[in-house]
Design a protein around this motif. Structure first.
Motif, mmCIF file in Angstrom:
data_model
loop_
_atom_site.group_PDB
_atom_site.id
_atom_site.type_symbol
_atom_site.label_atom_id
_atom_site.label_comp_id
_atom_site.label_asym_id
_atom_site.label_seq_id
_atom_site.Cartn_x
_atom_site.Cartn_y
_atom_site.Cartn_z
ATOM 1 N N VAL A 76 -7.218 24.040 8.586
ATOM 2 C CA VAL A 76 -6.121 24.153 9.554
ATOM 3 C C VAL A 76 -6.249 23.058 10.615
ATOM 4 N N ARG A 82 -3.239 20.509 10.688
ATOM 5 C CA ARG A 82 -2.206 21.237 11.434
ATOM 6 C C ARG A 82 -1.126 20.314 11.994
ATOM 7 N N GLN A 142 2.545 28.072 11.639
ATOM 8 C CA GLN A 142 1.505 29.112 11.600
ATOM 9 C C GLN A 142 1.760 30.102 10.470
ATOM 10 N N TRP A 154 0.507 28.678 7.331
ATOM 11 C CA TRP A 154 -0.953 28.789 7.164
ATOM 12 C C TRP A 154 -1.361 30.198 6.716
ATOM 13 N N TRP A 201 -3.183 31.173 3.169
ATOM 14 C CA TRP A 201 -4.403 31.975 3.034
ATOM 15 C C TRP A 201 -4.202 33.082 2.002
ATOM 16 N N MET A 237 0.395 22.596 0.919
ATOM 17 C CA MET A 237 0.718 23.196 2.221
ATOM 18 C C MET A 237 2.082 22.759 2.710
ATOM 19 N N TRP A 239 -5.314 28.322 16.289
ATOM 20 C CA TRP A 239 -6.037 29.028 15.224
ATOM 21 C C TRP A 239 -6.102 30.524 15.513
ATOM 22 N N ILE A 276 -3.220 32.383 14.141
ATOM 23 C CA ILE A 276 -3.244 32.438 12.674
ATOM 24 C C ILE A 276 -4.262 33.475 12.221
#
Lengths: 148, 200, 173
Positions: B31, B35, B57, B60, B64, B80, C66, C69
């Motif tokens: 990430v 990003r 986001q 992401w 996952w 991605m 992060w 997320i």
């Protein structure tokens, strides 16, 4: 060193129990979905098989057509967070994605072109019906149900 | 478990394999590494900072969840980018229903306007620093309608073929070609007008 | 210049033409200054864009970006069932079959609980038309436990009552 037969049987029993445990339909794993392609008409037809009475009653109570015939039934497993296609006819494919919830994203693809997308929480016992008009004032339906 | 420093030293392929086995720190490194690119792609399409952050986001999180499906047929960042593009396209389609279109945008949609634009004879970015060129391109992109900007981004920056763009935008190849033609002509004229403004 | 030639020029720049079509375009524009000017403009624009894609940075710190997320992932994830085989086999006692049986019962009960949701919002759905030629509307039949999405083609006769199925009044209320 040799094993005693009792210990061997004991360990087999453990493995069997574990196998049973993991074979259970864990809800985070596959969704088993059934899609029925149905034709609705106001004219009776001897060439087609009618749908079961319970489903016929449901459809007749909701839609205007009198007779409902089963054209095709397709069953598919949808793994967790994955997409599977169910081809219900030459012209229609359903693309089903299992989402967190559990929800599904259902894409209807007609003649190779995506026409509709529905995202819906799955409720056991509740069916999702997609329908549209067909020729000669008839209608087509796809009834999607979760089997297990 | 490997430290952040150790992860930073690993290549994408290795990080992906670790993340596929559940190593969240490896995924965090991916990430951090990518990003900006994913955010930039989202912003280039939706032109709104908050939406671009949210969509990137979401991409992401989706990555996952689907990481096990990534088999390495393309690079991780390409994979991605496809995810965030699809999310942006869904977002734009939903927003389109509520968007009040300007008259200019309706002219764009009806077609033919691009034929009235004069052909730009010179390179309108010649002599400019790279940063300045990028700023002007960004400004010009903001002046396109979302359909024209999307087709331009997918073709010029993602380098997708017409067929692939048509599939993602759920329109015909002919529509893709018309929109791309308009978008390019408009970009050329906008960049030329920025240059004229600078000189005057 | 004809619109078809303009789009062919573009396809030529993009390498989307067959070798034969590409040769036809080259022949067509050989003595056409206007077409050649347009070709140069398209080529220049493409080159400028591809070499100068705007570079942007996320307007949030690494940690903050992060953290959102990570939270979202945690919310969507359940605790994974760890591979128990090695652990179970390490216990060579009577507890092992008993624990296995307990696991079977637990999974059966958990599966039952998930499938009988009492979420009052479970009937809500998001329906989207993906084609400009097809519209849809949806409704839920509470009495028949059925969620329906009806698709219809966008034609001039769309407004006609004949095209719409007649629904039970109860459902529309």
């Amino acid at each position: 060193m040799s094993r005693s037969p009792f210990r061997c049987a004991f360990q087999c029993a453990v493995v069997l129990l574990l196998a049973l445990a993991f074979a259970c339909p864990v809800h985070a794993a596959n969704l088993k979905m059934e899609a029925k392609l149905i034709w609705g008409s106001n004219e009776p037809s001897k060439d087609h098989k009618p749908i079961d009475a319970a489903l016929a009653e449901k459809l007749a109570a909701t839609f205007k057509w009198k007779y409902y015939y089963i054209i095709n039934t397709v069953v598919g497993d949808i793994p967790s967070r994955e997409t599977r296609k169910l081809k219900v006819s030459d012209q229609c494919t359903l693309e089903i994605t299992e989402l967190e919830g559990p929800k599904i994203e259902l894409k209807v693809i007609g003649k190779g072109v995506p026409v509709n997308k529905t995202v819906k929480q799955i409720v056991k016992g509740e069916s999702i019906t997609i329908g549209g008009d067909a020729e000669n004032k008839c209608a087509w339906f796809i009834v999607l149900t979760q089997l297990e | 478990m490997a430290t952040q420093q150790e992860h930073a030293a690993l290549g994408d392929e290795k990080l992906v394999r670790l993340a596929q086995r559940g190593d969240m720190r490896a995924f965090e490194e991916l990430v951090a590494r990518h990003r900006d690119k994913i955010y930039a792609r989202a912003f280039s399409m939706v032109r709104n900072e908050d939406d671009a952050v949210d969509l990137s986001q979401e991409a992401w999180v989706k990555a996952w969840q689907r990481l096990k499906q990534f088999q390495g047929e393309s690079s991780f960042v390409t994979w991605m980018t496809r995810i965030v593009i699809n999310l942006c396209l869904d977002h734009l389609r939903k927003a389109k229903r509520h968007r009040a279109e300007s008259i200019e945008m309706m002219d764009e949609e009806s077609g033919g306007v691009e034929r009235q634009m004069p052909v730009v004879q010179i390179n309108p970015t010649e002599g400019l620093e790279r940063g300045e060129i990028r700023q002007r391109i960004d400004k010009a992109l903001g002046q396109l309608s979302y359909e024209h900007r999307t087709v331009l981004v997918l073709h010029e920056f993602e380098q997708l073929e017409y067929k692939e763009i048509a599939k993602r935008m759920q329109c015909s190849i002919g529509t893709v070609m018309s929109r791309l033609f308009y978008a390019r002509r408009r970009m050329a004229n906008l960049l030329a007008s920025f240059k004229r403004d600078e000189l005057s | 210049m004809k619109p078809e030639l303009e789009l062919k020029l573009q396809a030529y720049v993009d390498g989307e033409l067959s070798a034969r079509e590409a040769r036809d375009v080259e022949t067509a524009i050989a003595n056409d200054a206007e077409a050649q000017g347009l070709l140069r403009e398209l080529q220049t624009t493409t080159a400028v864009l591809r070499q100068n894609e705007p570079q942007l940075a996320v307007p949030e710190s690494r940690e903050f970006y992060w953290s959102k997320i990570e939270r979202a992932i945690e919310q969507t994830e359940r605790e994974p069932v760890r591979p128990l085989v090695a652990f179970w086999f390490s216990l060579r006692r009577v507890l092992v079959p008993a624990a296995g049986l307990a696991l079977v019962l637990f999974l059966a009960i958990a599966s039952f609980k998930v499938n009988t949701t009492s979420d009052p919002l479970s009937h809500l759905a998001e329906v989207e038309s993906l084609s400009e030629h097809v519209s849809s509307f949806s409704f839920r039949s509470h009495s028949h436990n059925m969620f329906v999405v009806w698709l219809h083609e966008n034609t001039e006769q769309q407004a006609s009552a004949d095209m719409e199925p007649e629904f039970d009044d109860e459902i529309l209320q």
